[in-house]
Design a protein around this motif. Structure first.
Motif, PDB file in Angstrom:
ATOM      1  N   LYS A  71       0.821  -1.221   0.000  1.00  0.00           N
ATOM      2  CA  LYS A  71       0.000   0.000   0.000  1.00  0.00           C
ATOM      3  C   LYS A  71       0.847   1.260   0.000  1.00  0.00           C
ATOM      4  CE  LYS A  71      -0.748  -0.045   5.050  1.00  0.00           C
ATOM      5  NZ  LYS A  71      -0.327  -1.437   5.318  1.00  0.00           N
ATOM      6  N   TYR A  72       2.126   1.156   0.376  1.00  0.00           N
ATOM      7  CA  TYR A  72       3.013   2.316   0.389  1.00  0.00           C
ATOM      8  C   TYR A  72       3.758   2.502  -0.942  1.00  0.00           C
ATOM      9  CZ  TYR A  72       2.501   2.613   5.478  1.00  0.00           C
ATOM     10  OH  TYR A  72       2.011   2.765   6.757  1.00  0.00           O
ATOM     11  N   ALA A  73       3.464   1.693  -1.924  1.00  0.00           N
ATOM     12  CA  ALA A  73       4.180   1.758  -3.204  1.00  0.00           C
ATOM     13  C   ALA A  73       4.094   3.154  -3.801  1.00  0.00           C
ATOM     14  CB  ALA A  73       3.610   0.736  -4.183  1.00  0.00           C
ATOM     15  N   GLY A  74       5.254   3.713  -4.148  1.00  0.00           N
ATOM     16  CA  GLY A  74       5.303   5.042  -4.741  1.00  0.00           C
ATOM     17  C   GLY A  74       5.267   6.180  -3.745  1.00  0.00           C
ATOM     18  N   ILE A  75       5.204   5.859  -2.451  1.00  0.00           N
ATOM     19  CA  ILE A  75       5.106   6.891  -1.417  1.00  0.00           C
ATOM     20  C   ILE A  75       6.253   6.814  -0.421  1.00  0.00           C
ATOM     21  CG2 ILE A  75       3.733   7.693   0.555  1.00  0.00           C
ATOM     22  CD1 ILE A  75       1.237   6.932  -0.939  1.00  0.00           C
ATOM     23  N   LEU A  76       6.702   5.608  -0.092  1.00  0.00           N
ATOM     24  CA  LEU A  76       7.667   5.399   0.992  1.00  0.00           C
ATOM     25  C   LEU A  76       9.099   5.356   0.471  1.00  0.00           C
ATOM     26  CD1 LEU A  76       7.860   4.845   4.052  1.00  0.00           C
ATOM     27  CD2 LEU A  76       7.730   2.405   3.511  1.00  0.00           C
ATOM     28  N   TYR A  77       9.972   6.195   1.073  1.00  0.00           N
ATOM     29  CA  TYR A  77      11.363   6.305   0.635  1.00  0.00           C
ATOM     30  C   TYR A  77      12.319   6.384   1.815  1.00  0.00           C
ATOM     31  CZ  TYR A  77       9.436   7.292  -3.981  1.00  0.00           C
ATOM     32  OH  TYR A  77       8.760   7.203  -5.168  1.00  0.00           O
ATOM     33  N   CYS A  78      13.559   6.042   1.533  1.00  0.00           N
ATOM     34  CA  CYS A  78      14.625   6.176   2.528  1.00  0.00           C
ATOM     35  C   CYS A  78      14.962   7.655   2.678  1.00  0.00           C
ATOM     36  CB  CYS A  78      15.855   5.385   2.075  1.00  0.00           C
ATOM     37  SG  CYS A  78      17.332   5.695   3.075  1.00  0.00           S
ATOM     38  N   GLY A  79      15.027   8.126   3.891  1.00  0.00           N
ATOM     39  CA  GLY A  79      15.325   9.534   4.128  1.00  0.00           C
ATOM     40  C   GLY A  79      16.782   9.876   3.930  1.00  0.00           C
ATOM     41  N   ASN A  80      17.644   8.867   3.876  1.00  0.00           N
ATOM     42  CA  ASN A  80      19.080   9.117   3.742  1.00  0.00           C
ATOM     43  C   ASN A  80      19.580   9.015   2.301  1.00  0.00           C
ATOM     44  OD1 ASN A  80      18.786   7.573   6.692  1.00  0.00           O
ATOM     45  ND2 ASN A  80      20.098   9.377   6.723  1.00  0.00           N
ATOM     46  N   CYS A  81      19.243   7.920   1.606  1.00  0.00           N
ATOM     47  CA  CYS A  81      19.719   7.759   0.224  1.00  0.00           C
ATOM     48  C   CYS A  81      18.608   7.994  -0.795  1.00  0.00           C
ATOM     49  CB  CYS A  81      20.338   6.382   0.020  1.00  0.00           C
ATOM     50  SG  CYS A  81      19.143   5.019  -0.055  1.00  0.00           S
ATOM     51  N   HIS A  82      17.372   8.174  -0.316  1.00  0.00           N
ATOM     52  CA  HIS A  82      16.210   8.511  -1.154  1.00  0.00           C
ATOM     53  C   HIS A  82      15.776   7.381  -2.086  1.00  0.00           C
ATOM     54  CE1 HIS A  82      16.820  12.466   0.448  1.00  0.00           C
ATOM     55  NE2 HIS A  82      18.009  12.551  -0.117  1.00  0.00           N
ATOM     56  N   LYS A  83      16.229   6.157  -1.812  1.00  0.00           N
ATOM     57  CA  LYS A  83      15.735   5.003  -2.559  1.00  0.00           C
ATOM     58  C   LYS A  83      14.416   4.534  -1.936  1.00  0.00           C
ATOM     59  CE  LYS A  83      19.296   4.554  -5.333  1.00  0.00           C
ATOM     60  NZ  LYS A  83      19.194   4.716  -6.803  1.00  0.00           N
ATOM     61  N   ARG A  84      13.667   3.734  -2.698  1.00  0.00           N
ATOM     62  CA  ARG A  84      12.405   3.217  -2.174  1.00  0.00           C
ATOM     63  C   ARG A  84      12.648   2.237  -1.034  1.00  0.00           C
ATOM     64  NH1 ARG A  84       8.808   0.430  -6.428  1.00  0.00           N
ATOM     65  NH2 ARG A  84       7.742  -0.069  -4.485  1.00  0.00           N
ATOM     66  N   LEU A  85      11.681   2.151  -0.117  1.00  0.00           N
ATOM     67  CA  LEU A  85      11.703   1.136   0.928  1.00  0.00           C
ATOM     68  C   LEU A  85      10.815  -0.020   0.480  1.00  0.00           C
ATOM     69  CD1 LEU A  85      13.086   3.294   2.703  1.00  0.00           C
ATOM     70  CD2 LEU A  85      11.720   2.443   4.613  1.00  0.00           C
ATOM     71  N   TYR A  86      11.320  -1.237   0.600  1.00  0.00           N
ATOM     72  CA  TYR A  86      10.590  -2.415   0.155  1.00  0.00           C
ATOM     73  C   TYR A  86      10.153  -3.249   1.349  1.00  0.00           C
ATOM     74  CZ  TYR A  86      12.204  -1.349  -4.559  1.00  0.00           C
ATOM     75  OH  TYR A  86      12.432  -0.740  -5.760  1.00  0.00           O
ATOM     76  N   LEU A  87       8.971  -3.851   1.214  1.00  0.00           N
ATOM     77  CA  LEU A  87       8.410  -4.658   2.293  1.00  0.00           C
ATOM     78  C   LEU A  87       8.941  -6.086   2.212  1.00  0.00           C
ATOM     79  CD1 LEU A  87       6.452  -4.755   4.671  1.00  0.00           C
ATOM     80  CD2 LEU A  87       4.629  -5.336   3.057  1.00  0.00           C
ATOM     81  N   ALA A  88       9.518  -6.544   3.309  1.00  0.00           N
ATOM     82  CA  ALA A  88      10.036  -7.916   3.391  1.00  0.00           C
ATOM     83  C   ALA A  88       9.042  -8.765   4.177  1.00  0.00           C
ATOM     84  CB  ALA A  88      11.401  -7.924   4.086  1.00  0.00           C
ATOM     85  N   ARG A  89       8.475  -9.775   3.525  1.00  0.00           N
ATOM     86  CA  ARG A  89       7.538 -10.667   4.200  1.00  0.00           C
ATOM     87  C   ARG A  89       7.584 -12.038   3.541  1.00  0.00           C
ATOM     88  NH1 ARG A  89       2.010  -7.548   2.468  1.00  0.00           N
ATOM     89  NH2 ARG A  89       2.513  -7.200   0.280  1.00  0.00           N
ATOM     90  N   ALA A  90       7.070 -13.041   4.263  1.00  0.00           N
ATOM     91  CA  ALA A  90       7.081 -14.402   3.751  1.00  0.00           C
ATOM     92  C   ALA A  90       5.915 -15.171   4.354  1.00  0.00           C
ATOM     93  CB  ALA A  90       8.405 -15.094   4.101  1.00  0.00           C
ATOM     94  N   LYS A  91       5.555 -16.285   3.709  1.00  0.00           N
ATOM     95  CA  LYS A  91       4.442 -17.094   4.208  1.00  0.00           C
ATOM     96  C   LYS A  91       4.718 -17.643   5.600  1.00  0.00           C
ATOM     97  CE  LYS A  91       2.765 -18.526  -0.353  1.00  0.00           C
ATOM     98  NZ  LYS A  91       2.491 -19.672  -1.266  1.00  0.00           N
ATOM     99  N   THR A  92       5.980 -17.896   5.874  1.00  0.00           N
ATOM    100  CA  THR A  92       6.348 -18.467   7.178  1.00  0.00           C
ATOM    101  C   THR A  92       6.531 -17.404   8.250  1.00  0.00           C
ATOM    102  OG1 THR A  92       8.679 -18.394   6.520  1.00  0.00           O
ATOM    103  CG2 THR A  92       7.474 -20.435   6.088  1.00  0.00           C
TER     104      THR A  92
END
Length: 309
Positions: A71-92
């Motif tokens: 849901k944060y796609a295109g909105i959430l970024y790193c404040g230091n290097c300005h790259k996108r933040l990605y969500l890490a998740r898994a079924k387990t």
């Protein structure tokens, strides 16, 4: 139609440019050098719908392996290097363990750090602040309007004081270069200078003129942004009245009110008690203005009740 801003009633200028008048090839301009004039003609697509589509395109378009879209796609970024933040998740992995990480760190494209922040922690930080901001706009509209416009007015006064002088200077130099090139061409025609010498000198002046025009376009764009700021403040106040109940954070809420979120690294690296500074940029805030809200969330890896309230 989904990407053409002219369908929402805007005029978009300088999307491409040429390095020289002699070259036919057009190059794509940098986004910050494109000049946009809003509401110049009748729209056939609602602006709100268009903006939501652009946010969708800017983020992840496909679901992950769990069939969900961030849901944060295109909105959430790193404040230091300005790259996108990605969500890490898994079924387990339990949902409360889902966390965001800096894309620059994950892909090793920057020297940045992980910037780990739990999704549920970030949700609570953003939702709490969104409720506070919209309640302020809804319950005290006059104070909210004054607070939102105060920084813009101060920025406008400083900007306009320098803008007129700089604009006159740029326009004067552009006209002088036109005269210089005209004189050079006359000298070439009558044989006072060689064709090679003319080409060398004219190319240099044309390059300078092209750079000056881009600078002038950027200046005009800054003036246009200041002029459009009041409208964005009023739009935010209108939406605040529409979204009263906010039981949970949804993609619709994020794209209705928020332009950008930046997450910074913890002041104490690897700490379980020191939270990540999170800066929220609302849609009514201009890009050149400082944010009105900075939230600091804390979270203990071993205690779910430490989610910030």
């Amino acid at each position: 139609m989904l990407e053409n801003q002219e369908y929402v009633g805007d005029t978009v200028n300088f999307k491409t440019y040429s390095k020289s008048n002699k070259l036919k090839k057009r190059l794509k301009n940098d986004p910050d050098k494109i000049l946009i004039f809003k509401n110049t003609h009748e729209a056939i697509v609602e602006r709100e719908v268009f903006e939501r589509v652009q946010k969708h395109f800017a983020g992840r378009k496909r679901p992950d392996k769990q069939g969900e879209v961030d849901k944060y796609a295109g909105i959430l970024y790193c404040g230091n290097c300005h790259k996108r933040l990605y969500l890490a998740r898994a079924k387990t992995l339990a949902p409360e363990k889902n966390a965001f990480q800096c894309g620059g760190y994950r892909r090793r494209t920057t020297d940045c750090t992980a910037h780990n922040i739990r999704e549920m922690v970030l949700d609570q930080i953003v939702l709490d602040d969104l409720k506070r901001m919209t309640a302020f706009a809804r319950e005290e509209p006059d104070k909210f309007y004054e607070a939102a416009m105060q920084k813009a007015k101060s920025e406008a006064e400083k900007f306009n004081a320098l803008a007129k002088k700089q604009k006159d200077k740029l326009e004067d130099r552009i006209k002088k270069i036109d005269n210089i090139i005209r004189c050079l061409y006359e000298d070439r025609v009558v044989g006072r200078i060689t064709v090679e010498r003319y080409d060398e000198m004219a190319c240099g002046y044309e390059q300078e003129q092209a750079e000056l025009k881009l600078e002038l376009e950027s200046l005009n764009k800054g003036i246009a942004e200041l002029d459009a700021h009041e409208q964005s403040v009023r739009e935010f106040m209108t939406k605040a009245k529409q979204y009263v109940e906010m039981p949970k954070l949804t993609p619709e809420l994020l794209r209705a009110f928020i332009r950008r979120i930046e997450v910074f690294e913890k002041e104490v690296k690897y700490s379980h008690t020191c939270g990540n500074p999170v800066v929220i940029y609302y849609k009514f805030q201009m890009k050149k203005l400082e944010t009105l809200t900075v939230m600091f969330g804390t979270y203990d890896e071993d205690a779910e009740e430490d989610i910030p309230a």
